[in-house]
Design an enzyme around this catalytic site. Structure first.
Site, short mmCIF file in Angstrom:
data_model
loop_
_atom_site.label_atom_id
_atom_site.label_comp_id
_atom_site.label_asym_id
_atom_site.label_seq_id
_atom_site.Cartn_x
_atom_site.Cartn_y
_atom_site.Cartn_z
N ASN A 65 0.87 -1.18 0.00
CA ASN A 65 0.00 0.00 0.00
C ASN A 65 0.90 1.22 0.00
O ASN A 65 1.51 1.55 1.02
CB ASN A 65 -0.90 -0.01 1.23
CG ASN A 65 -1.68 1.29 1.39
OD1 ASN A 65 -1.76 2.10 0.46
ND2 ASN A 65 -2.25 1.50 2.58
N ASN A 92 3.26 5.34 -10.95
CA ASN A 92 2.07 5.25 -11.80
C ASN A 92 0.78 5.02 -11.03
O ASN A 92 -0.30 5.37 -11.50
CB ASN A 92 2.27 4.10 -12.81
CG ASN A 92 1.00 3.71 -13.51
OD1 ASN A 92 0.50 4.43 -14.38
ND2 ASN A 92 0.43 2.57 -13.13
N SER A 144 -1.60 13.56 -15.06
CA SER A 144 -2.79 13.48 -15.89
C SER A 144 -3.09 14.86 -16.46
O SER A 144 -2.71 15.88 -15.86
CB SER A 144 -3.99 13.01 -15.06
OG SER A 144 -5.21 13.16 -15.76
N TYR A 157 -9.02 14.44 -7.42
CA TYR A 157 -8.10 13.81 -8.38
C TYR A 157 -7.25 14.88 -9.09
O TYR A 157 -6.03 14.73 -9.21
CB TYR A 157 -8.91 13.01 -9.40
CG TYR A 157 -8.07 12.26 -10.41
CD1 TYR A 157 -7.41 11.09 -10.06
CD2 TYR A 157 -7.97 12.70 -11.73
CE1 TYR A 157 -6.65 10.39 -10.99
CE2 TYR A 157 -7.22 12.01 -12.66
CZ TYR A 157 -6.56 10.86 -12.28
OH TYR A 157 -5.82 10.17 -13.21
N SER A 160 -4.57 16.19 -6.78
CA SER A 160 -3.47 15.25 -6.57
C SER A 160 -2.54 15.21 -7.78
O SER A 160 -1.32 15.13 -7.63
CB SER A 160 -4.01 13.84 -6.27
OG SER A 160 -4.62 13.26 -7.41
N LYS A 161 -3.10 15.26 -8.98
CA LYS A 161 -2.29 15.19 -10.19
C LYS A 161 -1.55 16.49 -10.46
O LYS A 161 -0.44 16.49 -11.01
CB LYS A 161 -3.15 14.79 -11.39
CG LYS A 161 -3.69 13.37 -11.30
CD LYS A 161 -2.57 12.34 -11.22
CE LYS A 161 -3.07 10.92 -11.28
NZ LYS A 161 -1.97 9.92 -11.28
N ILE A 190 -7.16 7.36 -21.83
CA ILE A 190 -6.47 6.14 -22.24
C ILE A 190 -7.39 4.95 -21.95
O ILE A 190 -8.12 4.94 -20.96
CB ILE A 190 -5.14 5.98 -21.49
CG1 ILE A 190 -4.28 7.25 -21.59
CG2 ILE A 190 -4.37 4.76 -22.00
CD1 ILE A 190 -3.84 7.61 -23.00
#
Length: 247
Positions: A65, A92, A144, A157, A160-161, A190
């Protein structure tokens, strides 16, 4: 069997599916000793190891984790104990917990930040010490296009990216003098498990000039380039792989 990454040790987080799986296979085929980290779906992880080994390449897996600092320390130390070094790290692993911000719980925010951003920090922190000792290394962070452009319903999200891109820029300045390069890739849409559940796929595709989702292998090929000597003067940058969706 010869390849661009013969005798190099490669570590890939989130390596048992999607983009990570394509990255694992790509490095293995180029002669790298690939270790991938995963947290769920043991069956998928075991299948990938078996497939890569059946093709005559090196591959090992570690369950970890990445949001847990101690587990990251144990995973990295076990790889270094076995190989003596880590040459390339690909951060990743990532998750989503989508929803309008006012409806997102603090737990949803914490889990996304813990895995996507602190997971990147946790693994990188452990790997860097070995890279500094060896005065060589490549770190590639998978961000991203959501980290470059806002997406409604993905504030956690996107945050975070975007943080990963800032992390990449700052870290490249800190350790560039020690022959360690740090770059990021920002994929668009993708074909992965993560994008399968996205609604209105036809509308999204209509807004992509190439009129299709990208393939995981198309991201993996950019990762291989950034990790290679051909990219030896590329440092601290973010390469967008999105078929001109955000152009």
């Amino acid at each position: 069997m010869s390849g661009k990454f013969n005798n190099q040790v490669i570590v890939v987080t989130g390596g048992n599916r999607g983009i990570g799986k394509a990255i694992v296979r790509a490095f293995a085929k180029e002669g790298g000793k690939v270790f991938f980290i995963f947290s769920k779906n043991m069956d998928a992880a075991e299948t990938l190891v078996e497939q890569v080994r059946d093709e005559g390449f090196f591959c090992e897996m570690l369950k970890c984790n990445i949001g847990n600092e101690k587990e990251c320390e144990h995973a990295v130390s076990s790889i270094i104990k076995q190989t003596g070094k880590i040459d390339v790290l690909i951060n990743n692993a990532g998750i989503t917990k989508d929803g309008i911000m006012l409806m997102q719980s603090s737990d949803d925010w914490k889990s996304v930040i813990d895995i996507n951003f602190f997971g990147t920090y946790n693994i990188t922190r452990q790997v860097i010490l070995n890279m500094i000792k060896n005065r060589y290394g490549n770190i590639i962070n998978i961000s991203s296009v959501a980290g470059l452009y806002g997406v409604a319903g993905q504030t956690n999200y996107c945050s975070s990216k975007a943080a990963i891109i800032g992390f990449t820029k700052a870290l490249s300045r800190e350790i560039g003098g020690k022959k360690i390069r740090v770059n990021a890739i920002a994929p668009g849409y993708i074909e992965t498990d993560m994008t399968d559940s996205i609604p209105n796929k036809d509308i999204i595709i209509s807004n992509i000039p190439q009129k299709r989702y990208g393939k995981p292998e198309e991201v993996a090929s950019v990762v291989l380039f950034l990790a290679s000597e051909e990219a030896s003067y590329i440092n601290g940058t973010t390469i967008v792989v999105d078929g001109a969706y955000t152009a």
